[in-house]
Design an enzyme around this catalytic site. Structure first.
Site, PDB file in Angstrom:
ATOM      1  N   SER A  17       0.846  -1.192   0.000  1.00  0.00           N
ATOM      2  CA  SER A  17       0.000   0.000   0.000  1.00  0.00           C
ATOM      3  C   SER A  17       0.886   1.248   0.000  1.00  0.00           C
ATOM      4  CB  SER A  17      -0.959  -0.040   1.192  1.00  0.00           C
ATOM      5  OG  SER A  17      -1.977   0.926   1.058  1.00  0.00           O
ATOM      6  N   GLU A  53      -8.769  -5.199  -4.883  1.00  0.00           N
ATOM      7  CA  GLU A  53      -8.192  -4.132  -4.066  1.00  0.00           C
ATOM      8  C   GLU A  53      -9.254  -3.161  -3.549  1.00  0.00           C
ATOM      9  OE1 GLU A  53      -5.072  -3.687  -3.196  1.00  0.00           O
ATOM     10  OE2 GLU A  53      -3.774  -4.630  -4.680  1.00  0.00           O
ATOM     11  N   HIS A  79      -7.605  -5.609  -0.632  1.00  0.00           N
ATOM     12  CA  HIS A  79      -6.373  -4.868  -0.382  1.00  0.00           C
ATOM     13  C   HIS A  79      -5.787  -5.311   0.955  1.00  0.00           C
ATOM     14  CE1 HIS A  79      -3.661  -1.420  -0.641  1.00  0.00           C
ATOM     15  NE2 HIS A  79      -3.983  -1.078   0.600  1.00  0.00           N
TER      16      HIS A  79
END
Length: 551
Positions: free
Chosen positions: A207, A334, A448
């Site tokens: 991330s 995600e 995610h």
């Protein structure tokens, strides 16, 4: 009787070895450290050293300044217990939202051996959390330390304390990224004492950590400090990661909220240096207009040229300073990091249906561009042709807008510079980050940050202590081998097992490996959706973030 005596002697020797290991002392350039002994998930012993200072505490006059070299010490420092997290507004964590301490610039080192026959490859982890929350201690080493690598995890300054910028010399910004660079310098100078090879450092992150990795590939400050790179679910071109104009206005808003002057910049910053850190970080909530939007008010900023500049120009205008192998990829869903919240909060879907002209640009980070209405119409026609905004369709939209499109673009810009290996994580395991983001126990997809479960033995949001199903643990073994083989060789499958993972060479549909129930080589990841985003007039608007002339 002799056999019993021999057994007792062996047990005693084992205990003595453990005691000696738990008291292991390493001498760094700053001073000596005493670590502790731990066991990896498959029983292998390793040494852990926590709370190692890599820079001076960024407090008082050092707040909003580049990290300074750490002080030395004369005693043997206790490095057996984790240190504090950096001050943060931890919106996704259980417990108090405001947590941490400003004296937080510490790193942790985990090593299987202090004096190996050959120095071990180093893996340097940069945590995610949107440059808002997270820490180096939230990621357990028990999976990766089954392999012959030295693992380093770090803290760095977050939120306004790490990324506030007045867009001039008073406080140019990027202090959290400069902290990461300072930690890399510490590794270069000290990691050999832990059995690590300073000439074989792989930076990896997820991330905002993945985007940070990509930024280090572009920043002149990080030149020569690493040799391979892994970006998981994040690159510097992501809509939430690229610099945006308005840093000064945000700094002025923070100042006004805590009772400081808003101009000139020097007075603003001097005043903020005397304000309680929790009071400053708590202003983060005042920047939200709807749900999670606008995204990340405090993020990397363009600084202009300068000796201490991490980002001299916009990320779209910078070229990599070094040709290093790069492994990068995304999860299959995600966008659940945002869309999952709509499971419990149906009002969010209603808001998008009835106020989409305002909320789509705001939530997708293209608000303020001249043709925002045109882009919104194109998005609605592509993802919601029948007008129905479902969680699945919304997840696809945010996946593409925030992750997949930019990953594809970044790979195409870099693939002729050095080897690039692209992946998709499609494996559905027991643990799902969509639960932390509001999706409950529903099987919504591979969210995610789901990749974290297969690389680290716990994470800050959903600890996985000891209850991992056998199939999931097989993915742990697969992914940690791929990642550590890449760290060792620059190739995730140097022996072509279990598949030959090809580097990206195509100019058409990019080659990638699908990490699912098994590994499969494929091409053209979500290509139609990626091509749609390429067709939108967004990049020229992104370039409008430029440094002020008086920097």
């Amino acid at each position: 009787m002799p056999r019993l005596l021999l057994l007792l002697l062996l047990v005693a020797a084992s205990v003595l070895c453990d005691v000696a290991a738990s008291g292991a002392v390493v001498r760094t350039r700053q001073g000596a450290l005493r670590g502790t002994s731990r066991a990896a998930s498959e029983g292998r012993r390793f040494l852990a050293f926590y709370r190692i200072p890599y820079a001076r505490p960024p407090v008082g006059p050092l707040r909003f300044r580049s990290p300074q070299p750490p002080e030395t010490w004369t005693h043997i420092r206790d490095a057996t217990t984790p240190g504090p997290v950096c001050t943060q507004y931890a919106s996704l964590m259980k417990g108090p939202l405001l947590t941490g301490a400003e004296d937080c610039l510490y790193l942790n080192v985990f090593t299987p051996e202090l004096k190996p026959a050959e120095p071990l490859p180093v893996m340097f982890w940069i945590h995610g959390g949107g440059w808002i929350d997270g820490s180096g201690i939230g990621y357990g080493p028990d999976f990766l330390l089954n392999h012959d690598v030295v693992l380093v995890t770090i803290n760095y300054r977050l939120g306004p304390l790490g990324f506030l910028s007045t867009e001039d010399a008073a406080t140019p910004g990027n202090f959290g990224l400069k902290d990461q660079t300072a930690a890399l310098r510490w590794v270069r100078e000290n990691i050999a004492a832990f059995g690590g090879d300073p000439a074989s450092v792989t930076i990896f992150g997820e991330s905002a950590g993945g985007a940070s990795v990509h930024y280090h590939m572009l920043s002149p400050l990080s030149r020569g400090l690493f040799h391979r790179a892994i970006s998981q679910s994040g690159v510097s071109l992501n809509a939430w990661a690229v610099p945006r104009p308005g840093g000064l206005q945000k700094a002025q808003k923070v100042a006004a909220l805590v009772g400081c002057p808003t101009e000139p910049s020097a007075a603003l910053v001097d005043c903020l240096r005397s304000v309680d850190d929790y009071k400053i970080v708590n202003t983060t909530t005042q920047f939200t207009e709807w749900f999670f939007s606008p995204l990340l008010p405090f993020r990397p900023a363009v600084e202009g040229e300068g000796e201490e500049s991490f980002l001299p120009r916009h990320t779209l205008e910078l070229k990599p300073h070094t040709a290093v192998p790069w492994l990068t990829g995304v999860t299959s869903d995600e966008g659940l990091i945002f869309a999952a919240a709509c499971v419990d909060n149906k009002q969010l879907l209603e808001d998008l249906k009835h106020d989409g002209e305002r909320l789509f640009p705001l939530s997708l980070s293209y608000d303020g561009i001249p043709n925002a209405d045109f882009v919104t119409k194109k998005i609605k026609d592509f993802y919601f042709p029948d007008g129905d905004i479902s969680v699945k369709k919304l997840s696809d939209l945010y996946s593409d807008a925030f992750f997949t499109w930019s990953a594809d673009e970044a790979i195409r810009k870099y693939k002729d510079t050095a080897p690039v290996y692209y992946y998709l994580l499609s494996y559905k395991g027991k643990y799902r980050m969509s639960k932390a983001f509001g999706g409950g126990d529903l099987d919504l997809g591979v969210c995610h940050a789901d990749d974290i479960f297969y690389l680290f033995s716990n994470n800050s949001y959903l600890p996985t202590s000891g209850n991992m199903p056998k199939n999931d643990y097989e993915v742990v073994k697969t992914m940690t081998k791929l990642w550590t083989d890449f760290a060792k060789t620059g190739n995730p499958t140097p022996d072509n097992k279990p598949v030959h993972w090809p580097r990206v060479i195509s100019d058409e549909e990019l080659e990638y490996v699908d990490i699912g129930e098994k590994l499969q080589v494929k091409r053209g990841l979500f290509q139609e959706r990626v091509n749609f985003w390429k067709s939108l007039p967004l990049r020229e608007a992104t370039r409008s973030s430029q440094p002020r002339e008086d920097l």
